[in-house]
Design a protein around this motif. Structure first.
Motif, PDB file in Angstrom:
ATOM      1  N   LEU A 298       0.983  -0.768   0.109  1.00 24.02           N
ATOM      2  CA  LEU A 298      -0.129  -0.536   0.062  1.00 24.02           C
ATOM      3  C   LEU A 298       0.770   1.156   0.569  1.00 24.02           C
ATOM      4  N   LEU A 299       0.034   2.099  -1.021  1.00 26.57           N
ATOM      5  CA  LEU A 299       1.824   3.627  -1.540  1.00 26.57           C
ATOM      6  C   LEU A 299       0.612   4.449  -0.843  1.00 26.57           C
ATOM      7  N   HIS A 300       0.740   5.681  -0.885  1.00 24.14           N
ATOM      8  CA  HIS A 300       0.425   6.311  -0.383  1.00 24.14           C
ATOM      9  C   HIS A 300       1.205   8.145  -1.453  1.00 24.14           C
ATOM     10  N   GLN A 301       0.308   8.718  -2.182  1.00 28.46           N
ATOM     11  CA  GLN A 301       0.774  10.107  -2.073  1.00 28.46           C
ATOM     12  C   GLN A 301      -0.218  11.536  -1.837  1.00 28.46           C
ATOM     13  N   LYS A 302       0.273  12.401  -1.165  1.00 30.69           N
ATOM     14  CA  LYS A 302      -0.295  13.166  -0.903  1.00 30.69           C
ATOM     15  C   LYS A 302      -0.421  14.181  -1.962  1.00 30.69           C
ATOM     16  N   PRO A 303      -2.275  14.725  -1.998  1.00 34.49           N
ATOM     17  CA  PRO A 303      -3.114  15.757  -2.685  1.00 34.49           C
ATOM     18  C   PRO A 303      -2.216  16.511  -3.853  1.00 34.49           C
ATOM     19  N   ASP A 304      -1.148  16.978  -3.112  1.00 28.73           N
ATOM     20  CA  ASP A 304      -0.252  18.596  -3.352  1.00 28.73           C
ATOM     21  C   ASP A 304       0.716  18.080  -4.514  1.00 28.73           C
ATOM     22  N   GLY A 305       0.809  16.470  -4.629  1.00 31.03           N
ATOM     23  CA  GLY A 305       2.042  16.062  -5.287  1.00 31.03           C
ATOM     24  C   GLY A 305       3.122  15.725  -4.826  1.00 31.03           C
ATOM     25  N   GLY A 306       3.331  15.674  -3.696  1.00 32.03           N
ATOM     26  CA  GLY A 306       4.104  15.134  -2.635  1.00 32.03           C
ATOM     27  C   GLY A 306       5.123  13.752  -3.241  1.00 32.03           C
ATOM     28  N   PRO A 307       6.309  13.123  -2.457  1.00 27.37           N
ATOM     29  CA  PRO A 307       6.236  11.640  -3.053  1.00 27.37           C
ATOM     30  C   PRO A 307       5.740  11.054  -2.741  1.00 27.37           C
ATOM     31  N   LEU A 308       5.465   9.711  -3.509  1.00 25.35           N
ATOM     32  CA  LEU A 308       4.909   8.454  -3.418  1.00 25.35           C
ATOM     33  C   LEU A 308       5.649   7.578  -2.042  1.00 25.35           C
ATOM     34  N   LEU A 309       5.046   6.956  -1.444  1.00 24.67           N
ATOM     35  CA  LEU A 309       5.823   6.228  -0.371  1.00 24.67           C
ATOM     36  C   LEU A 309       5.321   4.919   0.177  1.00 24.67           C
ATOM     37  N   PRO A 310       6.208   4.086   0.547  1.00 19.74           N
ATOM     38  CA  PRO A 310       4.558   2.771   1.351  1.00 19.74           C
ATOM     39  C   PRO A 310       4.635   3.273   2.349  1.00 19.74           C
ATOM     40  N   ILE A 311       3.934   2.597   2.866  1.00 19.75           N
ATOM     41  CA  ILE A 311       2.902   3.069   3.895  1.00 19.75           C
ATOM     42  C   ILE A 311       1.993   1.730   4.955  1.00 19.75           C
ATOM     43  N   ALA A 312       2.676   0.013   4.111  1.00 21.49           N
ATOM     44  CA  ALA A 312       1.643  -0.973   4.767  1.00 21.49           C
ATOM     45  C   ALA A 312       2.709  -2.059   3.061  1.00 21.49           C
ATOM     46  N   ILE A 313       3.106  -3.380   3.966  1.00 21.13           N
ATOM     47  CA  ILE A 313       3.561  -4.429   2.968  1.00 21.13           C
ATOM     48  C   ILE A 313       3.133  -5.725   3.773  1.00 21.13           C
ATOM     49  N   GLN A 314       2.619  -7.058   3.036  1.00 20.44           N
ATOM     50  CA  GLN A 314       2.081  -7.383   3.195  1.00 20.44           C
ATOM     51  C   GLN A 314       2.700  -9.061   2.559  1.00 20.44           C
ATOM     52  N   LEU A 315       3.639  -9.592   3.348  1.00 18.64           N
ATOM     53  CA  LEU A 315       4.574 -10.289   2.404  1.00 18.64           C
ATOM     54  C   LEU A 315       3.637 -11.531   1.729  1.00 18.64           C
ATOM     55  N   ASN A 316       2.488 -12.086   2.431  1.00 16.43           N
ATOM     56  CA  ASN A 316       1.807 -13.220   1.767  1.00 16.43           C
ATOM     57  C   ASN A 316      -0.207 -13.024   1.543  1.00 16.43           C
ATOM     58  N   GLN A 317      -0.216 -13.695   0.444  1.00 17.93           N
ATOM     59  CA  GLN A 317      -2.113 -13.195   0.077  1.00 17.93           C
ATOM     60  C   GLN A 317      -3.283 -13.723   1.399  1.00 17.93           C
ATOM     61  N   THR A 318      -2.868 -14.289   2.377  1.00 16.56           N
ATOM     62  CA  THR A 318      -3.436 -15.138   3.143  1.00 16.56           C
ATOM     63  C   THR A 318      -3.671 -14.184   5.298  1.00 16.56           C
ATOM     64  N   PRO A 319      -4.039 -13.466   5.260  1.00 22.67           N
ATOM     65  CA  PRO A 319      -3.491 -12.709   6.305  1.00 22.67           C
ATOM     66  C   PRO A 319      -3.797 -13.445   7.199  1.00 22.67           C
ATOM     67  N   GLY A 320      -3.434 -13.365   8.291  1.00 24.75           N
ATOM     68  CA  GLY A 320      -2.930 -14.206   9.879  1.00 24.75           C
ATOM     69  C   GLY A 320      -1.691 -13.792  10.885  1.00 24.75           C
ATOM     70  N   PRO A 321      -2.250 -14.427  11.458  1.00 20.61           N
ATOM     71  CA  PRO A 321      -0.881 -14.630  12.381  1.00 20.61           C
ATOM     72  C   PRO A 321       0.626 -14.365  12.264  1.00 20.61           C
ATOM     73  N   ASN A 322       0.939 -15.233  11.299  1.00 25.23           N
ATOM     74  CA  ASN A 322       1.621 -15.504  11.127  1.00 25.23           C
ATOM     75  C   ASN A 322       1.775 -15.373   9.292  1.00 25.23           C
ATOM     76  N   ASN A 323       1.138 -13.658   9.477  1.00 24.27           N
ATOM     77  CA  ASN A 323       1.922 -13.009   8.043  1.00 24.27           C
ATOM     78  C   ASN A 323       0.938 -11.390   9.022  1.00 24.27           C
ATOM     79  N   PRO A 324       2.250 -11.004   9.283  1.00 25.62           N
ATOM     80  CA  PRO A 324       2.736  -9.319   9.290  1.00 25.62           C
ATOM     81  C   PRO A 324       2.002  -8.733   8.332  1.00 25.62           C
ATOM     82  N   ILE A 325       1.961  -7.911   8.974  1.00 28.50           N
ATOM     83  CA  ILE A 325       1.412  -6.186   7.988  1.00 28.50           C
ATOM     84  C   ILE A 325       2.911  -5.340   8.368  1.00 28.50           C
TER      85      ILE A 325
END
Length: 618
Positions: A298-325
């Motif tokens: 998940l990435l975020h870019q402020k409406p003023d056109g600032g830099p695009l930045l990552p804000i969250a990464i999940q490494l696999n597709q199935t959520p759960g305690p063994n797949n942290p964000i």
């Protein structure tokens, strides 16, 4: 009785001369003339030579039939560049060829001013000879063309996909597997050439140093989704996927005051999803197992056109305690390793789907269908499965850049140079194609009634896209606009899109941690356990990949740039003017890009027309 001078031009490169006997017959609406032998005893059609013969005929010719007869002494091939018919009363008739002739199969050439399509009153003999030649010479089941070089494996186009379901029918999975063996034989000579040439390219060294300096920065990490090797996955995120349970508490400090996750979902959040990799079975390297993740970023870019930045990464597709964000607020080691897993996933999807499938493989489909109808870390099975998965989601809209960008909702992303430059190239190609089509197709009906054109489109749909109606690939073309868009798509993906996803491979990969080609440890299932160096592939694997990246990224000295056509297939003034206008537009685009790049810390050059080849050439 008319007397024609037959002017024969042979190619200027080595190996074009022939011992074969070549005869020619004139074809017209009235039928076929008697054959005229073009050569003499011995080796004829010397390199770069223009020879002449006289022909008498009552016909008004609109086509020629070339009839080779192999010499029993030394059967070989001849490269015919062009033939002309010159008469005292009329302008010369041009018959572009630019093909090899060998064996005994006749080749029909149509006059250049006829734009190489059959007119309604074409004599049946011309149609029969033309199509018999095309279908004998260009077969999906017996292609023995040049080997295609690719970073993960080497293959030659062979038969339909008899061994692995879901691949385009110009590929043979068994044949691909056999070419893996070739890698071990080319490594040493590649190393020698690589080491001898690396130090002479200042631009590559500069970019590699920039990558080495900034690869850990979140801003540079995010920018590669826009202007790196794989700038086609990022999409606007208006609602989070159910299997990516990011909460407001996780990301609120990153979004800034006075807003929330829900508010930012209205147009400031972007998602990169590598779900294609989920469940793939990795292979072994030197007997050691490798690992694959399927992250969501998940990435975020402020409406003023600032830099695009990552804000969250999940490494696999199935959520759960063994797949942290993973979050930027985590430990430096955890966050860096999570980003590195994303970069590895980018490499896999880029190489096997964005690059190999969507430019190389699809271009093979276009090329073979045209000839017939118109004048690594995943392991072997994992690679083929990934390509097959890519085929399932490949659509006509995804191959048409304006539709692709609109569907991903990325019109408002700042600093997206791939988008901006790509749209300029697409527009230039579209105008060029439209100008050419308008010359030869006066109305929609002339498109729908062109039998060869419709057979070509149908073959691409059936053999290249496996008859999948969900792909949206047309099965026929009804209007001028249909034809313009289809041809623009082919030209763009075979030239500009390939340049965008191929030319920077070494630039971004020379600093190995930025794009690791293999991972030796599984994705972490808890935070605080990161083993960054242990996760990266070994030195041997990295060196092997770099050598190959250098070869495929290096610009050929004899490259033919987009818009240059050494083979003169169009002989009339109108298409020549269209080509000149296209070339002029590309020059202007190049100048605009170079001017823009002066203000960038990291110039984006891959879609500069000065760096775009006419076709997929490596």
């Amino acid at each position: 009785m008319a007397i024609y001078i037959v002017r024969v031009s042979t190619g200027s490169f080595l190996g074009v001369v022939s011992w074969d006997n070549i005869s020619i017959s004139l074809l017209g609406t009235e039928g076929e003339s008697l054959p005229l032998k073009l050569g003499n005893f011995g080796k004829d059609f010397n390199q770069g030579v223009v020879s002449k013969k006289k022909s008498d005929s009552d016909l008004i010719p609109n086509s020629l039939s070339l009839q080779p007869k192999s010499s029993s002494l030394n059967p070989d091939a001849w490269f015919c560049q062009e033939l002309q018919l010159i008469s005292p009363k009329n302008p010369p008739l041009h018959f572009p060829c630019y093909q090899w002739l060998e064996g005994t199969e006749s080749l029909v050439l149509r006059e250049g001013a006829d734009a190489l399509f059959l007119v309604p009153n074409t004599h049946p003999l011309i149609f029969s000879l033309s199509h018999r030649h095309l279908h004998v010479c260009y077969k999906y089941g017996a292609w023995n063309g040049p080997v295609i070089f690719f970073p993960i494996f080497i293959f030659s186009v062979a038969r339909w996909s008899e061994y692995f379901p879901g691949l385009p029918h110009c590929l043979d999975a068994k044949n691909l597997k056999e070419k893996f063996v070739f890698l071990s034989n080319i490594r040493k000579p590649l190393e020698l050439g690589f080491l001898g040439r690396l130090g002479s390219n200042f631009d590559v060294i500069y970019l590699s140093e920039y990558v080495a300096e900034h690869w850990q920065d979140d801003e540079f990490f995010a920018s590669q989704f826009l202007n790196g090797l794989n700038p086609v996955l990022i999409q606007c995120c208006h609602s989070l996927p159910d299997n990516f349970p990011v909460t407001n508490n996780m990301v609120a400090p990153l979004l800034g005051p006075g807003t929330s996750l829900q508010e930012e979902l209205e147009g400031s959040l972007y998602l990169v999803d590598h779900s294609l990799l989920s469940g793939l079975s990795p292979g072994l390297i030197d007997g050691r197992p490798q690992y694959v993740a399927a992250p969501m970023t998940l990435l975020h870019q402020k409406p003023d056109g600032g830099p695009l930045l990552p804000i969250a990464i999940q490494l696999n597709q199935t959520p759960g305690p063994n797949n942290p964000i993973f979050l930027p607020s985590d430990s430096e080691e955890d966050w860096l390793l999570a980003k590195t897993w994303v970069r590895n996933s980018e490499f896999l999807v880029h190489e096997m789907v964005t690059h190999l499938l969507c430019t190389h493989f699809i271009s093979e489909v276009f090329a073979i269908a045209t000839m017939r109808q118109l004048p690594m870390s995943l392991g072997h099975l994992g690679c083929l499965e990934l390509v097959a998965r890519g085929m399932k989601i490949l659509t006509y809209r995804s191959l048409c850049l304006p539709h692709n960008l609109a569907d991903r909702g990325v019109q408002g992303l700042a600093n997206y140079h791939y988008r901006d430059d790509g749209l300029q190239i697409w527009d230039a190609v579209e105008r060029f194609v439209s100008n050419i089509i308008d010359i030869y197709y006066p109305e929609d009906r002339s498109v729908s009634q062109d039998s060869e054109l419709q057979a070509w489109v149908q073959e691409i749909f059936m053999e290249g896209f496996l008859g999948q109606e969900c792909s949206g690939i047309p099965t026929c073309l009804e209007t001028l606009q249909d034809l313009v868009q289809f041809l623009t798509m082919i030209i763009f993906n075979s030239s500009a899109q390939h340049a965008a996803v191929n030319s920077g491979q070494f630039d971004f990969s020379a600093w190995v941690p930025n794009i690791p080609t293999s991972m030796r440890l599984p994705p972490p299932i808890t935070k605080g356990t990161a083993d960054f160096l242990g996760s990266l592939g070994d030195v041997s694997t990295a060196c092997h990949a770099l050598i190959l990246f250098w070869v495929v990224s290096d610009q050929d000295r004899d490259m033919r740039l987009l818009g240059t056509y050494p083979e003169v297939h169009f002989t009339e003034e109108a298409p020549k003017q269209s080509i000149a206008a296209f070339q002029s537009r590309l020059v202007q685009i190049s100048q605009d890009i170079q001017e823009r790049n002066k203000g960038l810390d990291l110039p984006y050059t891959y879609l500069d027309p000065l760096h775009i080849e006419n076709s997929v050439a490596i």
